[in-house]
Scaffold this motif. Structure first.
Motif, short mmCIF file in Angstrom:
data_model
loop_
_atom_site.label_atom_id
_atom_site.label_comp_id
_atom_site.label_asym_id
_atom_site.label_seq_id
_atom_site.Cartn_x
_atom_site.Cartn_y
_atom_site.Cartn_z
N PHE A 190 9.09 4.00 6.11
CA PHE A 190 8.87 3.31 4.84
C PHE A 190 9.80 3.87 3.77
CE2 PHE A 190 6.96 2.40 0.76
CZ PHE A 190 6.55 1.08 0.90
N ASP A 191 10.44 2.96 3.03
CA ASP A 191 11.39 3.32 1.98
C ASP A 191 10.97 2.61 0.69
OD1 ASP A 191 13.49 3.78 0.27
OD2 ASP A 191 15.06 3.19 1.69
N GLN A 219 13.27 -0.03 -0.64
CA GLN A 219 13.56 -1.20 0.18
C GLN A 219 12.34 -2.00 0.58
OE1 GLN A 219 16.74 -2.13 1.11
NE2 GLN A 219 17.51 -0.46 -0.17
N HIS A 220 11.16 -1.39 0.52
CA HIS A 220 9.97 -2.04 1.08
C HIS A 220 8.83 -2.14 0.07
CE1 HIS A 220 11.64 0.01 4.91
NE2 HIS A 220 12.08 -1.24 4.86
N PRO A 221 8.11 -3.25 0.07
CA PRO A 221 6.87 -3.34 -0.70
C PRO A 221 5.72 -2.76 0.12
CG PRO A 221 7.30 -5.43 0.37
CD PRO A 221 8.47 -4.52 0.71
N LEU A 222 4.63 -2.45 -0.54
CA LEU A 222 3.49 -1.86 0.18
C LEU A 222 2.95 -2.79 1.26
CD1 LEU A 222 1.43 -0.13 -2.67
CD2 LEU A 222 2.83 0.96 -0.92
N SER A 223 3.15 -4.08 1.10
CA SER A 223 2.57 -5.03 2.05
C SER A 223 3.10 -4.85 3.47
CB SER A 223 2.81 -6.47 1.58
OG SER A 223 4.19 -6.73 1.48
N VAL A 224 4.33 -4.33 3.64
CA VAL A 224 4.84 -4.17 5.00
C VAL A 224 4.08 -3.09 5.76
CG1 VAL A 224 7.16 -4.98 4.43
CG2 VAL A 224 6.67 -2.53 4.35
N LEU A 225 3.32 -2.28 5.05
CA LEU A 225 2.49 -1.28 5.71
C LEU A 225 1.38 -1.91 6.54
CD1 LEU A 225 2.17 1.28 2.77
CD2 LEU A 225 3.45 1.62 4.89
N MET A 226 1.20 -3.23 6.39
CA MET A 226 0.23 -3.95 7.21
C MET A 226 0.72 -4.09 8.65
SD MET A 226 -0.61 -7.00 4.47
CE MET A 226 -1.65 -7.92 5.60
N LEU A 227 2.00 -3.83 8.88
CA LEU A 227 2.61 -4.02 10.19
C LEU A 227 2.61 -2.72 10.99
CD1 LEU A 227 5.71 -6.07 8.98
CD2 LEU A 227 3.54 -6.97 9.84
N GLY A 272 14.24 -1.92 8.82
CA GLY A 272 13.78 -0.53 8.79
C GLY A 272 12.29 -0.35 8.93
N PHE A 273 11.52 -1.42 8.81
CA PHE A 273 10.08 -1.27 8.94
C PHE A 273 9.46 -2.52 9.56
CE2 PHE A 273 5.67 -0.64 8.11
CZ PHE A 273 5.52 0.73 8.11
N PRO A 274 8.64 -2.35 10.61
CA PRO A 274 8.35 -1.09 11.30
C PRO A 274 9.62 -0.42 11.83
CG PRO A 274 6.82 -2.81 11.98
CD PRO A 274 7.89 -3.48 11.20
N PRO A 275 9.55 0.90 12.12
CA PRO A 275 10.74 1.62 12.56
C PRO A 275 11.45 0.94 13.72
CG PRO A 275 8.96 3.15 12.14
CD PRO A 275 8.37 1.77 12.01
N GLY A 276 12.76 0.82 13.59
CA GLY A 276 13.54 0.18 14.64
C GLY A 276 13.76 -1.30 14.44
N GLN A 277 13.11 -1.88 13.44
CA GLN A 277 13.24 -3.30 13.18
C GLN A 277 14.50 -3.59 12.37
OE1 GLN A 277 11.41 -6.02 14.00
NE2 GLN A 277 9.87 -4.91 15.19
N ASP A 278 15.18 -4.66 12.73
CA ASP A 278 16.31 -5.13 11.93
C ASP A 278 15.87 -6.18 10.93
OD1 ASP A 278 18.11 -3.52 13.30
OD2 ASP A 278 18.39 -5.01 14.88
#
Length: 218
Positions: free
Chosen positions: A42-43, A46-54, A111-117
């Motif tokens: 998580f950056d 670059q990322h909103p908190l909502s991507v933490l749902m993944l 970059g999120f989840p790790p390894g995702q383009d």
């Protein structure tokens, strides 16, 4: 000899509902911050908190978003009961949109989840998540504008200006962040933080507008 004190249950319930508007923002941001600092990849830039749902552990952010949305929804009902009906309805829409966003996860980002383009196509879930986000932030901005009018009618010009300014920041921050993607993440973070700060202050102000539950202390 003790004297019975008349108690206004409706006023007590309204004040309790508004209290959730004070709690919702700090709860959401604190839990989100802890998750962001403990989830690999998580950056904040670059990322909103909502991507933490993944990904693994995504259920924790889903729960955070749903619970916070429920708190906001209750606060909206409290605001309507306190006499700021339009503001309360708009805040309630924001809370309901948060709950709906928790049902539909966003698409992966670089970059999120790790390894995702990042997602190559927009999924139905990702589209709905974005749509409910747009509805929610627009409703929150409208709530701030409406409270500005309410405050102006009560002779609080300074508060009216602040509330309307918050509405502009919320709306511009979200639209800018959505349009620019990762490059506009600062605007999105600003919209989230200012939005919850506005909700906290609005709830405190409306709390004071509700008569004390103990009639003798009014």
């Amino acid at each position: 000899m003790e004297q019975d004190t008349e108690f206004d249950t409706a006023a007590a319930v309204t004040r309790s509902m508004l209290g959730w508007g004070v709690v919702a923002g700090p709860f959401y941001l604190l839990v989100g911050l802890v998750l962001a600092l403990t989830r690999e990849g998580f950056d904040f830039a670059q990322h909103p908190l909502s991507v933490l749902m993944l990904g693994d552990g995504g259920w924790m952010q889903v729960t955070n978003l749903a619970l916070s949305g429920a708190m906001v929804l209750v606060a909206g009902i409290g605001a309507a009961r306190a006499g700021a009906r339009g503001t309360g309805i708009a805040v309630g829409v924001y809370g309901a949109a948060m709950v709906a966003s928790a049902i539909f996860p966003p698409d992966p980002m670089p970059g999120f989840p790790p390894g995702q383009d990042g997602a190559t196509t927009i999924s139905v879930s990702g589209l709905l998540h974005f749509a409910f986000g747009g509805i929610g932030f627009t409703a929150l901005a409208v709530a701030a504008f409406l409270l500005g009018g309410w405050l102006a009618r009560h002779g609080e010009r300074g508060g009216a200006v602040w509330s309307r300014a918050a509405g502009v920041v919320i709306l511009v921050g979200f639209v800018g962040g959505a349009a620019l993607g990762p490059a506009g993440m600062g605007g999105l973070w600003l919209a989230v933080v200012v939005g919850f700060l506005w909700l906290l202050l609005a709830s405190l102000r409306l709390y004071r507008a509700v008569p004390h539950p103990e009639v003798a202390r009014r």
